[in-house]
Design a protein around this motif. Structure first.
Motif, short mmCIF file in Angstrom:
data_model
loop_
_atom_site.label_atom_id
_atom_site.label_comp_id
_atom_site.label_asym_id
_atom_site.label_seq_id
_atom_site.Cartn_x
_atom_site.Cartn_y
_atom_site.Cartn_z
N ILE A 24 -16.89 94.74 5.48
CA ILE A 24 -16.61 93.51 5.82
C ILE A 24 -17.36 92.60 5.48
N LEU A 25 -16.51 91.49 4.66
CA LEU A 25 -17.34 90.39 3.96
C LEU A 25 -18.17 88.82 5.20
N SER A 26 -19.21 88.38 4.27
CA SER A 26 -19.13 87.33 4.72
C SER A 26 -19.33 86.72 3.73
N ASP A 27 -19.26 84.92 3.74
CA ASP A 27 -19.75 84.58 2.68
C ASP A 27 -20.58 83.47 4.15
N MET A 28 -20.85 83.11 5.01
CA MET A 28 -21.06 82.71 6.44
C MET A 28 -22.21 81.52 5.44
N ALA A 29 -22.16 81.05 6.01
CA ALA A 29 -23.42 79.40 5.94
C ALA A 29 -23.62 78.66 7.13
N PRO A 30 -24.57 79.13 7.39
CA PRO A 30 -25.08 77.55 8.23
C PRO A 30 -24.55 76.37 8.33
N ASN A 31 -25.11 74.92 8.95
CA ASN A 31 -25.05 73.79 8.64
C ASN A 31 -26.35 73.88 7.92
N ALA A 32 -26.61 73.18 6.23
CA ALA A 32 -27.99 73.49 6.14
C ALA A 32 -28.46 71.65 6.50
N SER A 33 -29.21 72.18 6.72
CA SER A 33 -30.73 71.09 7.32
C SER A 33 -31.55 70.43 6.62
N GLY A 34 -31.15 71.52 4.68
CA GLY A 34 -32.09 70.00 4.17
C GLY A 34 -33.44 70.79 3.96
N PHE A 35 -33.72 71.61 5.17
CA PHE A 35 -34.91 72.65 4.54
C PHE A 35 -35.02 73.85 4.79
N ARG A 36 -35.35 74.47 3.50
CA ARG A 36 -35.02 75.21 2.84
C ARG A 36 -34.99 76.79 2.99
N GLU A 37 -36.49 76.64 3.62
CA GLU A 37 -37.35 78.02 4.85
C GLU A 37 -36.37 77.54 5.52
N LEU A 38 -35.87 77.24 6.53
CA LEU A 38 -35.58 76.98 7.98
C LEU A 38 -33.77 77.73 7.70
N ASP A 39 -33.26 77.08 6.94
CA ASP A 39 -31.92 77.24 6.41
C ASP A 39 -31.17 78.69 5.80
N HIS A 40 -33.26 79.49 5.28
CA HIS A 40 -32.52 81.10 5.03
C HIS A 40 -33.06 81.58 6.35
N GLU A 41 -33.65 81.04 7.40
CA GLU A 41 -34.28 82.01 8.46
C GLU A 41 -32.95 82.09 8.79
N LYS A 42 -32.11 80.63 9.29
CA LYS A 42 -30.83 80.93 9.77
C LYS A 42 -29.94 81.73 9.73
N LEU A 43 -29.82 82.07 8.39
CA LEU A 43 -28.66 82.41 7.91
C LEU A 43 -28.95 84.25 7.51
N ILE A 44 -30.74 84.31 7.72
CA ILE A 44 -30.91 86.00 7.30
C ILE A 44 -30.45 86.83 8.63
N THR A 45 -31.41 85.35 10.35
CA THR A 45 -30.64 85.76 11.33
C THR A 45 -28.83 86.33 11.82
N MET A 46 -28.18 85.67 11.52
CA MET A 46 -26.90 85.29 11.26
C MET A 46 -26.28 87.07 10.11
N CYS A 47 -27.10 87.11 9.21
CA CYS A 47 -26.42 88.54 8.42
C CYS A 47 -27.04 89.41 9.59
N LEU A 48 -28.20 89.58 9.96
CA LEU A 48 -28.64 90.47 10.86
C LEU A 48 -27.79 91.00 11.89
N SER A 49 -27.06 89.63 12.72
CA SER A 49 -25.91 90.45 13.56
C SER A 49 -25.41 90.97 13.09
#
Ligand code: SAM
Length: 193
Positions: free
Chosen positions: A101-126
């Motif tokens: 399984i490859l994932s280069d997924m990324a959420p649309n960046a909100s510009g808030f680094r911490e928030l984007d970080h947390e969103k992407l971690i949630t996606m990776c956990l799934s």
């Protein structure tokens, strides 16, 4: 000719760690515009370019449209985290299993680094849950994340499902970006020495 520069990151990871082998079944999460899938098609021989080698399978998934590519099946306008997508994915995989399984997924960046970080971690956990369902014994997961305070959560979950987890920062990834990749491999529990 690759559709996007990101291809060079996957080429670098694969040249070093040999994740993609001819005959493998690969799921490419967040595949648009399709550069990682182009690399995967070449490496697993899913277009059948080399008739001497086993022919692999590449399935790419993205919320966006992914232009067609010889040797790949694409689930455009599909959410990787949606169980309905998982059902379609299983049908496209030989024996309902993937080697990688490859994932280069990324959420649309909100510009808030911490928030984007947390969103992407949630996606990776799934993705780790998906990996638990569809990966072959000995399978691998390569996933992009942005470094930050919740990385340990992802690392712990990966370690609990996979025997081996390593952090990668390809040279093709900008030095000043928080972008990193985990390569996790299922190590067979019982090995004959
Ligand atoms: N690896 C791709 C390539 O080489 O062409 C580039 C991927 S791009 C950096 C990240 C992609 O992740 C975007 O196209 C975005 O639409 C997709 N994405 C984000 N969240 C997603 C989700 N939940 N399901 C599917 N795709 C998603």
């Amino acid at each position: 000719n690759f559709r996007c520069r990101s291809a060079f990151k996957l080429l670098e990871i694969d040249d070093k760690l040999r994740v993609l082998q001819p005959g493998h079944s690969v799921v490419d999460c967040g595949a648009a515009p399709g550069a990682w899938s182009q690399v995967a098609v070449q490496r697993v021989n899913s277009a059948g370019t080399d008739s001497e080698l086993p022919r692999g399978t590449v399935v790419g998934i993205d919320l966006l449209n992914i232009p067609p590519l010889d040797g790949a099946h694409f689930l455009s306008n599909h959410d990787v985290t949606d169980p309905a997508t998982h059902a379609k994915l299983l049908e496209l995989l030989p024996n309902n299993r993937a080697h990688v399984i490859l994932s280069d997924m990324a959420p649309n960046a909100s510009g808030f680094r911490e928030l984007d970080h947390e969103k992407l971690i949630t996606m990776c956990l799934s993705l780790v849950d998906l990996a638990g369902k569809i990966l072959q014994p000995g399978g691998s997961l390569v996933c992009k994340y942005w470094d930050g305070i919740f990385v340990h959560k992802l690392q712990e979950k990966l370690s609990s499902v996979f025997g081996s987890v390593r952090t990668l920062k390809p040279n093709a990834s900008r030095k000043d970006s928080a972008e990193r990749y985990f390569l996790a491999r299922i190590v067979n529990k019982y090995r004959i020495i």
